[in-house]
Write a protein that holds these residues in place. Structure first.
Motif, PDB file in Angstrom:
ATOM      1  N   ALA A 103      -3.721   4.193   1.465  1.00 42.65           N
ATOM      2  CA  ALA A 103      -2.877   5.212   0.827  1.00 42.65           C
ATOM      3  C   ALA A 103      -1.454   4.696   0.618  1.00 42.65           C
ATOM      4  O   ALA A 103      -0.480   5.428   0.828  1.00 42.65           O
ATOM      5  CB  ALA A 103      -2.862   6.498   1.657  1.00 42.65           C
ATOM      6  N   GLY A 104      -1.362   3.451   0.217  1.00 41.74           N
ATOM      7  CA  GLY A 104      -0.056   2.885  -0.033  1.00 41.74           C
ATOM      8  C   GLY A 104       0.541   3.366  -1.337  1.00 41.74           C
ATOM      9  O   GLY A 104      -0.062   4.168  -2.065  1.00 41.74           O
ATOM     10  N   PHE A 105       1.706   2.843  -1.662  1.00 39.77           N
ATOM     11  CA  PHE A 105       2.441   3.290  -2.842  1.00 39.77           C
ATOM     12  C   PHE A 105       2.393   2.291  -4.004  1.00 39.77           C
ATOM     13  O   PHE A 105       3.118   2.451  -4.973  1.00 39.77           O
ATOM     14  CB  PHE A 105       3.897   3.590  -2.456  1.00 39.77           C
ATOM     15  N   ALA A 106       1.553   1.288  -3.887  1.00 42.02           N
ATOM     16  CA  ALA A 106       1.442   0.323  -4.982  1.00 42.02           C
ATOM     17  C   ALA A 106       0.278   0.695  -5.886  1.00 42.02           C
ATOM     18  O   ALA A 106      -0.847   0.907  -5.411  1.00 42.02           O
ATOM     19  CB  ALA A 106       1.225  -1.078  -4.426  1.00 42.02           C
ATOM     20  N   PRO A 107       0.504   0.798  -7.183  1.00 43.23           N
ATOM     21  CA  PRO A 107      -0.588   1.158  -8.103  1.00 43.23           C
ATOM     22  C   PRO A 107      -1.800   0.247  -7.980  1.00 43.23           C
ATOM     23  O   PRO A 107      -2.938   0.709  -8.158  1.00 43.23           O
ATOM     24  CB  PRO A 107       0.067   1.029  -9.485  1.00 43.23           C
ATOM     25  N   ARG A 108      -1.596  -1.021  -7.664  1.00 41.84           N
ATOM     26  CA  ARG A 108      -2.711  -1.965  -7.595  1.00 41.84           C
ATOM     27  C   ARG A 108      -3.688  -1.622  -6.469  1.00 41.84           C
ATOM     28  O   ARG A 108      -4.809  -2.134  -6.444  1.00 41.84           O
ATOM     29  CB  ARG A 108      -2.183  -3.381  -7.392  1.00 41.84           C
TER      30      ARG A 108
END
Length: 123
Positions: A103-108
């Motif tokens: 659930a990170g904040f990087a689109p990738r």
């Protein structure tokens, strides 16, 4: 296949509220999900996310105003937005990633995306 469909966007005045919904199909209940937003010419930025343990994370710009929630039974994602500001104007996207996710904040970090719903806030 997996499908995400956002709804609930619209035009509001500053200080108003909107609730975005991301209806899904083929997305496992144990998935990380997130809301992103994007302005033309700028990079997509994370707004809020939830992981498989239901831990929530918010961008500093929306803390205290936006609330992310998820119906795990249907893998439907929501974003309650209050006290909207003109700088919240953007296309809002729902994203999902199954199983091995943080659930990170990087689109990738997300494989599955919706088509977006426009939010416009006037001053």
């Amino acid at each position: 296949g997996q499908q995400l469909v956002e709804s609930g966007g619209g035009s509001v005045q500053a200080g108003g509220s909107l609730r975005l919904t991301c209806a899904t199909s083929g997305i496992a209940s144990r998935s990380c999900m997130a809301w992103f937003r994007q302005i033309p010419g700028k990079e997509r930025e994370a707004v809020a996310s939830t992981d498989v343990a239901r831990a929530l994370r918010y961008a500093d710009s929306v803390k205290g105003r936006f609330t992310i929630s998820k119906d795990s039974a249907t893998s439907t994602l929501y974003l309650q937005m209050r006290n909207l500001r003109p700088e919240d104007t953007a296309m809002y996207y729902c994203a999902a990633e199954a199983y091995f996710c943080s659930a990170g904040f990087a689109p990738r970090e997300y494989t599955y995306w919706g088509q977006g719903t426009q939010v416009s806030v006037s001053s």
